[in-house]
Design a protein around this motif. Structure first.
Motif, mmCIF file in Angstrom:
data_model
loop_
_atom_site.group_PDB
_atom_site.id
_atom_site.type_symbol
_atom_site.label_atom_id
_atom_site.label_comp_id
_atom_site.label_asym_id
_atom_site.label_seq_id
_atom_site.Cartn_x
_atom_site.Cartn_y
_atom_site.Cartn_z
ATOM 1 N N PHE A 223 100.946 -20.959 52.105
ATOM 2 C CA PHE A 223 99.377 -21.417 51.881
ATOM 3 C C PHE A 223 98.764 -22.403 50.629
ATOM 4 O O PHE A 223 100.588 -22.264 49.617
ATOM 5 C CB PHE A 223 98.530 -19.927 51.573
ATOM 6 C CG PHE A 223 98.338 -19.379 52.066
ATOM 7 C CD1 PHE A 223 97.203 -18.781 52.874
ATOM 8 C CD2 PHE A 223 98.926 -18.051 52.733
ATOM 9 C CE1 PHE A 223 96.569 -17.733 54.244
ATOM 10 C CE2 PHE A 223 98.467 -17.375 53.487
ATOM 11 C CZ PHE A 223 97.756 -17.276 54.755
ATOM 12 N N ASP A 224 97.814 -22.896 50.364
ATOM 13 C CA ASP A 224 98.100 -23.907 49.114
ATOM 14 C C ASP A 224 97.785 -22.566 47.983
ATOM 15 O O ASP A 224 96.954 -22.002 48.183
ATOM 16 C CB ASP A 224 97.499 -24.765 49.378
ATOM 17 C CG ASP A 224 95.549 -24.906 49.805
ATOM 18 O OD1 ASP A 224 94.925 -23.679 49.241
ATOM 19 O OD2 ASP A 224 94.773 -25.680 50.279
ATOM 20 N N SER A 225 97.005 -23.478 46.868
ATOM 21 C CA SER A 225 96.450 -23.160 45.228
ATOM 22 C C SER A 225 95.117 -22.207 45.947
ATOM 23 O O SER A 225 95.059 -21.191 44.769
ATOM 24 C CB SER A 225 96.546 -23.822 44.380
ATOM 25 O OG SER A 225 96.108 -24.751 44.618
ATOM 26 N N ALA B 6 98.396 -26.031 56.657
ATOM 27 C CA ALA B 6 98.727 -26.197 58.781
ATOM 28 C C ALA B 6 99.342 -27.456 58.222
ATOM 29 O O ALA B 6 99.326 -28.820 57.944
ATOM 30 C CB ALA B 6 97.008 -27.056 58.873
ATOM 31 N N ASN B 7 100.513 -27.718 59.222
ATOM 32 C CA ASN B 7 102.451 -29.159 59.496
ATOM 33 C C ASN B 7 102.544 -28.867 58.094
ATOM 34 O O ASN B 7 102.229 -30.370 57.999
ATOM 35 C CB ASN B 7 101.022 -30.102 60.062
ATOM 36 C CG ASN B 7 100.447 -29.578 61.508
ATOM 37 O OD1 ASN B 7 100.712 -28.795 62.212
ATOM 38 N ND2 ASN B 7 99.350 -29.616 61.452
ATOM 39 N N CYS B 8 102.357 -28.764 57.333
ATOM 40 C CA CYS B 8 103.181 -28.369 55.874
ATOM 41 C C CYS B 8 104.459 -28.941 55.922
ATOM 42 O O CYS B 8 105.207 -28.600 57.818
ATOM 43 C CB CYS B 8 103.094 -27.373 54.876
ATOM 44 S SG CYS B 8 103.828 -25.649 55.351
ATOM 45 N N GLY C 261 100.026 -22.932 59.253
ATOM 46 C CA GLY C 261 100.907 -23.229 58.507
ATOM 47 C C GLY C 261 102.143 -21.892 58.045
ATOM 48 O O GLY C 261 102.782 -21.956 57.351
ATOM 49 N N ARG C 262 102.387 -21.752 59.496
ATOM 50 C CA ARG C 262 103.666 -20.654 59.947
ATOM 51 C C ARG C 262 105.047 -21.359 60.678
ATOM 52 O O ARG C 262 104.605 -21.994 60.532
ATOM 53 C CB ARG C 262 103.365 -19.547 60.717
ATOM 54 C CG ARG C 262 104.373 -18.286 60.795
ATOM 55 C CD ARG C 262 103.742 -17.481 62.015
ATOM 56 N NE ARG C 262 102.310 -17.298 61.314
ATOM 57 C CZ ARG C 262 102.370 -15.372 60.435
ATOM 58 N NH1 ARG C 262 103.103 -15.250 59.668
ATOM 59 N NH2 ARG C 262 101.052 -15.765 60.042
ATOM 60 N N SER D 297 91.693 -24.307 58.989
ATOM 61 C CA SER D 297 92.697 -23.505 59.618
ATOM 62 C C SER D 297 92.385 -22.087 58.978
ATOM 63 O O SER D 297 92.837 -22.308 58.225
ATOM 64 C CB SER D 297 93.954 -24.220 59.864
ATOM 65 O OG SER D 297 94.421 -23.463 60.220
ATOM 66 N N GLY D 298 92.572 -21.578 60.951
ATOM 67 C CA GLY D 298 92.757 -19.966 60.012
ATOM 68 C C GLY D 298 91.498 -18.901 59.730
ATOM 69 O O GLY D 298 91.326 -17.927 59.404
#
Length: 350
Positions: free
Chosen positions: A33-35, A41-43, A79-80, A152-153
């Motif tokens: 996750f971001d802050s 997603a797709n990181c 993001g998984r 997303s999510g």
């Protein structure tokens, strides 16, 4: 003798062959996750040798460490990260979003360094576990996001529906809505299930029914009046318009038209001053000889000035509204009662 020689030789080669112990770290199979709590997603996920700036460290998709993974690895659309294995020791990781923008770390660090690889040989007793689930966003968690599209999510709390991929749901029709479907089905009995509620949430989802999402469009969010405590009485059905201890209850309005009973007690002064008045008059003066009087006995007659008695007129106020009333004023239109507000989109976690 010969057998002993070859056995010794085999053992020697075995001892000289490199041996790698496989382990992993808690990032494996975890969602990133971001802050703001938004899934990355797709990181990009970089695995780096500990103590270096960017020297790559190999990761593998099997515990035998034979099938190398690309570095950086890519998260999926939620993001998984995939499952991966590492050689025993310490490593460093760095995460960037799908555009390659590095994520922030404490103290401005360039990644997280000196992470212990956990595995049977690393004293972990059977491998590293996943992240503590209580530190992640749970299904049903609501999130504000400064945007208006899909996330997303998450799905939007817009009063539309979710369900299976063939359910015909209007907000999201996908198998990944199952957890939220089950949660909402049990949390709020007032949310509508298409075709009526069946024996269980799982049965309804399998039957390709849909469930209506909470409708937060144009609404602010407030806490239940009790939340596990006695009701505070800050929101009551008399003014809120609904039972304020019921999850998902809605009430309030953006405007209000006052009734007479709601207006402050007041009056409109409309008195008329009528102090009374008189009509003065003076009697005529008659000279000698008037009225046929003549001779020495004739005298001039003088009558003193006088006035009529004082009296009021009985004047009263009248208007189109009736006697003793003033004309009406005002339009009787609603007036705004909205607090200063900024608008965002409200999402709920799948």
């Amino acid at each position: 003798m010969i057998k002993r020689f070859f056995l010794t030789l085999a053992l020697s080669f075995g001892l000289m062959s490199p041996s790698f112990a496989a382990g992993t770290i808690p990032f494996s199979l975890s969602q990133q996750f971001d802050s703001l709590g938004k899934p990355l997603a797709n990181c990009f996920f970089y695995i780096i040798q500990a103590g270096t700036t960017s020297t790559p460290q190999s990761a593998y998709q099997d515990s035998a460490l034979t099938q190398a993974l690309p570095n950086p690895m890519r998260c999926d659309a939620s993001g998984r990260l995939p499952q991966f294995f590492l050689a025993d020791g310490l490593i460093k990781v760095r995460i960037a979003d799908k555009n390659g923008v590095a994520q922030a770390y404490p103290n401005g660090a360039n990644g997280i360094d000196n992470i212990q690889v956990i595995g049977p040989s690393g004293g972990g007793g059977g491998g590293g576990g996943g992240p503590d689930p209580t530190t992640l966003l749970q299904t049903g968690h609501m999130e504000l996001f400064y945007g208006s599209g899909t996330l997303s999510g998450f799905v939007r709390c817009n009063g539309r529906t979710i369900g299976s991929s063939v359910s015909g749901a209007t907000e999201r029709a996908n198998a990944d809505t199952s957890a939220l479907f089950n949660y909402l089905w049990g949390a709020d009995a007032n949310l509508v299930v298409s075709g009526g509620r069946g024996a269980s949430a799982a049965a309804d989802f399998a039957a390709n029914k849909t469930i209506t999402l909470p409708d937060c469009r144009g609404r602010t969010i407030a806490g239940l009046d009790d939340m596990g405590n006695a009701a505070a009485g800050r929101l009551t059905s008399s003014y809120f318009g609904a039972v304020a201890t019921t999850l998902g209850a809605v009430g309030g309005a953006e405007s209000q038209t006052l009734t007479i009973a709601q207006m402050p007690s007041h009056y409109h002064s409309a008195s008329i001053l009528d102090p009374g008045h008189t009509h003065p008059f003076s009697a005529a003066q008659f000279a000698a000889g008037a009225f046929g009087i003549s001779g020495s006995s004739a005298q001039q007659v003088n009558l003193a000035s006088s006035a009529t008695a004082s009296a009021t007129t009985g004047v009263r106020v009248t208007s189109s509204n009736g006697l003793d009333t003033t004309n009406s004023a005002g339009g009787g239109l609603p007036h705004p009662i909205v607090a200063p507000t900024i608008l965002t989109t409200i999402y709920i976690k799948l």
